[in-house]
Design a protein around this motif. Structure first.
Motif, mmCIF file in Angstrom:
data_model
loop_
_atom_site.group_PDB
_atom_site.id
_atom_site.type_symbol
_atom_site.label_atom_id
_atom_site.label_comp_id
_atom_site.label_asym_id
_atom_site.label_seq_id
_atom_site.Cartn_x
_atom_site.Cartn_y
_atom_site.Cartn_z
ATOM 1 N N THR A 142 40.767 44.262 39.535
ATOM 2 C CA THR A 142 40.179 42.924 39.654
ATOM 3 C C THR A 142 40.558 41.986 38.522
ATOM 4 O O THR A 142 40.394 40.775 38.632
ATOM 5 N N ASN A 143 41.027 42.536 37.407
ATOM 6 C CA ASN A 143 41.261 41.704 36.239
ATOM 7 C C ASN A 143 42.764 41.509 35.975
ATOM 8 O O ASN A 143 43.460 42.409 35.508
ATOM 9 N N ALA A 144 43.237 40.296 36.268
ATOM 10 C CA ALA A 144 44.669 40.002 36.110
ATOM 11 C C ALA A 144 45.083 40.062 34.646
ATOM 12 O O ALA A 144 46.229 40.408 34.336
ATOM 13 N N GLY A 145 44.164 39.743 33.752
ATOM 14 C CA GLY A 145 44.465 39.793 32.317
ATOM 15 C C GLY A 145 44.767 41.213 31.864
ATOM 16 O O GLY A 145 45.713 41.459 31.119
ATOM 17 N N ASP A 146 43.944 42.157 32.328
ATOM 18 C CA ASP A 146 44.175 43.563 31.980
ATOM 19 C C ASP A 146 45.508 44.047 32.542
ATOM 20 O O ASP A 146 46.255 44.771 31.886
ATOM 21 N N ARG A 147 45.806 43.607 33.769
ATOM 22 C CA ARG A 147 47.081 44.007 34.378
ATOM 23 C C ARG A 147 48.257 43.486 33.567
ATOM 24 O O ARG A 147 49.202 44.219 33.288
ATOM 25 N N ALA A 148 48.163 42.237 33.162
ATOM 26 C CA ALA A 148 49.247 41.629 32.373
ATOM 27 C C ALA A 148 49.408 42.392 31.066
ATOM 28 O O ALA A 148 50.525 42.662 30.621
ATOM 29 N N LEU A 149 48.283 42.758 30.477
ATOM 30 C CA LEU A 149 48.342 43.459 29.191
ATOM 31 C C LEU A 149 48.986 44.832 29.327
ATOM 32 O O LEU A 149 49.862 45.194 28.540
ATOM 33 N N GLY A 206 39.250 50.848 28.259
ATOM 34 C CA GLY A 206 38.679 49.518 28.489
ATOM 35 C C GLY A 206 39.638 48.580 29.211
ATOM 36 O O GLY A 206 39.201 47.642 29.885
ATOM 37 N N PHE A 207 40.936 48.818 29.079
ATOM 38 C CA PHE A 207 41.926 47.962 29.747
ATOM 39 C C PHE A 207 42.305 48.488 31.124
ATOM 40 O O PHE A 207 43.001 47.824 31.881
ATOM 41 N N ILE A 208 41.891 49.712 31.427
ATOM 42 C CA ILE A 208 42.256 50.334 32.702
ATOM 43 C C ILE A 208 41.143 50.136 33.739
ATOM 44 O O ILE A 208 41.406 49.939 34.925
ATOM 45 N N ARG A 209 39.910 50.165 33.244
ATOM 46 C CA ARG A 209 38.733 50.155 34.119
ATOM 47 C C ARG A 209 38.819 49.118 35.226
ATOM 48 O O ARG A 209 38.626 49.416 36.396
ATOM 49 N N ASP A 210 39.106 47.857 34.888
ATOM 50 C CA ASP A 210 39.058 46.765 35.863
ATOM 51 C C ASP A 210 40.432 46.319 36.341
ATOM 52 O O ASP A 210 40.609 45.166 36.752
ATOM 53 N N ASP A 244 40.275 56.335 39.464
ATOM 54 C CA ASP A 244 40.376 56.340 40.928
ATOM 55 C C ASP A 244 41.811 56.132 41.411
ATOM 56 O O ASP A 244 42.718 55.857 40.621
ATOM 57 N N ALA A 245 41.977 56.247 42.740
ATOM 58 C CA ALA A 245 43.308 56.159 43.345
ATOM 59 C C ALA A 245 43.940 54.785 43.109
ATOM 60 O O ALA A 245 45.157 54.668 42.933
ATOM 61 N N GLU A 246 43.098 53.770 43.087
ATOM 62 C CA GLU A 246 43.616 52.417 42.864
ATOM 63 C C GLU A 246 44.262 52.305 41.476
ATOM 64 O O GLU A 246 45.309 51.676 41.303
ATOM 65 N N HIS A 247 43.641 52.927 40.483
ATOM 66 C CA HIS A 247 44.228 52.958 39.140
ATOM 67 C C HIS A 247 45.604 53.612 39.184
ATOM 68 O O HIS A 247 46.563 53.096 38.618
#
Ligand code: C2E
Ligand code: MG
Ligand code: MG
Ligand code: MG
Length: 291
Positions: free
Chosen positions: A211-218, A204-208, A240-243
């Motif tokens: 686009t999601n700065a909060g998930d990145r910070a976490l 759930g924290f990887i999916r976005d 995906d490759a972006e992940h």
């Protein structure tokens, strides 16, 4: 549903409820047969070292080859197995197959490890540290090649029991991964108290991540905390490759997900494993900074 007028008769019969109860009963009967008749199949999903671009192991995920229903996913029967206590037999079976696979790999000189999901219901009595030790001895695999995936729910009922179990399992040389990290009661104080080898960050924290700065910070924060506690991080749900690019840049150690492969039966796993270096090469080639 049940209707009762004042002083009137109470009707307990509900066709939907009756059907549900019947289905549950059928599932329980089938589940007992499944254990007896060997209808479970271990599937394997590759675990990849994101920094080195190498296959390092796999998570074992149980599947039920039901004679009528076909391949049944774990979420459809694990909860019932837990309620009925059948999880203990099932858990022993999956550990036995994982252990046999590890012994075979080690015999062939292959340095891969496996992680197996352990239900909170198996801890501390259904799966004792002694039983694990005995299994490794009997089948002939190195304890360090087996990781037990637990969730924070083991802490709910019996914190001291859970801690003693964890310590004893790790003292025997097995590894422990904390699964679905971030979805439970994750309190940072647990990390200080319960020493585990790896944190598996929930998908759930990887999916976005893109686009999601909060998930990145976490994810960045969890990776930093893990580092300072001498633990490593596994990202679940790498699709995906972006992940991959972002996780590598954030210093995340390991990844697992559909980008590499869904869980597959053993006969397909070798082929999947061979493809990992190829899949990872573009990321290793990319100049640092362009990641
Ligand atoms: P889990 O341990 O968190 O396993 C990860 C789940 O995510 C697996 O579902 C896996 O197939 C799925 N997954 C992997 N990569 C991706 C991805 O890139 N995207 C998405 N959307 N999903 C991905 P699965 O195999 O259906 O297992 C579900 C849960 O059932 C597991 O969650 C675990 O809690 C439980 N489970 C599976 N096998 C066993 C077992 O042998 N014993 C016990 N006690 N529980 C098990
Ligand atoms: Mg797991
Ligand atoms: Mg998980
Ligand atoms: Mg899960």
């Amino acid at each position: 549903s049940a209707q009762a007028g004042p002083g009137g008769p109470i009707c307990f019969f509900d066709p939907d409820l009756a059907r549900l109860a019947q289905e549950r009963h059928q599932l329980e009967t089938d589940l007992r047969h499944a254990i007896r008749d060997g209808q479970f199949v271990p599937f394997f999903q590759p675990l990849v070292d994101l920094q080195r671009g190498a296959l390092v192991g796999a998570e074992v995920l149980i599947r039920w080859q039901h004679p009528q229903r076909g391949l049944v996913p774990p979420n459809a029967f694990i909860p019932l197995a837990e309620e009925t206590g059948l999880i203990n037999d099932m858990g022993r079976w999956i550990l036995e197959s994982a252990g046999r696979q590890l012994a075979a790999w080690q015999h062939a000189g292959r340095d891969l490890y496996l992680s197996v999901n352990v239900s909170a219901h198996q801890i501390p009595k259904g799966l004792t540290p002694d039983a694990l030790h005995e299994l490794a001895q009997r089948l002939g695999f190195a304890p360090a090649s087996l990781a037990l995936e637990i969730t924070e729910s083991i802490l709910i009922s019996d914190v001291d029991g859970a801690q003693a179990w964890l310590d004893a399992v790790r003292a025997r040389g097995f590894r422990v991964f904390l699964d679905d990290f971030g979805t439970g009661y994750s309190s940072l104080s647990y990390l200080k108290r319960f020493t585990v080898d790896r944190l598996k960050i929930d998908q759930g924290f990887i999916r976005d991540l893109a686009t999601n700065a909060g998930d990145r910070a976490l994810v960045e924060a969890v990776t930093a905390i893990a580092d300072s506690f001498g633990m490593q991080v596994v990202a679940e749900g790498v699709e995906d490759a972006e992940h991959v690019r972002r996780l590598r840049a954030m210093g995340c150690h390991y990844g697992q997900g559909y980008f590499f492969s869904p869980p597959v039966p053993l006969d397909a796993f070798s082929e999947v494993g061979r493809r990992i270096p190829e899949l990872m090469q573009p990321f290793l080639d990319a100049a640092p900074g362009s990641n």
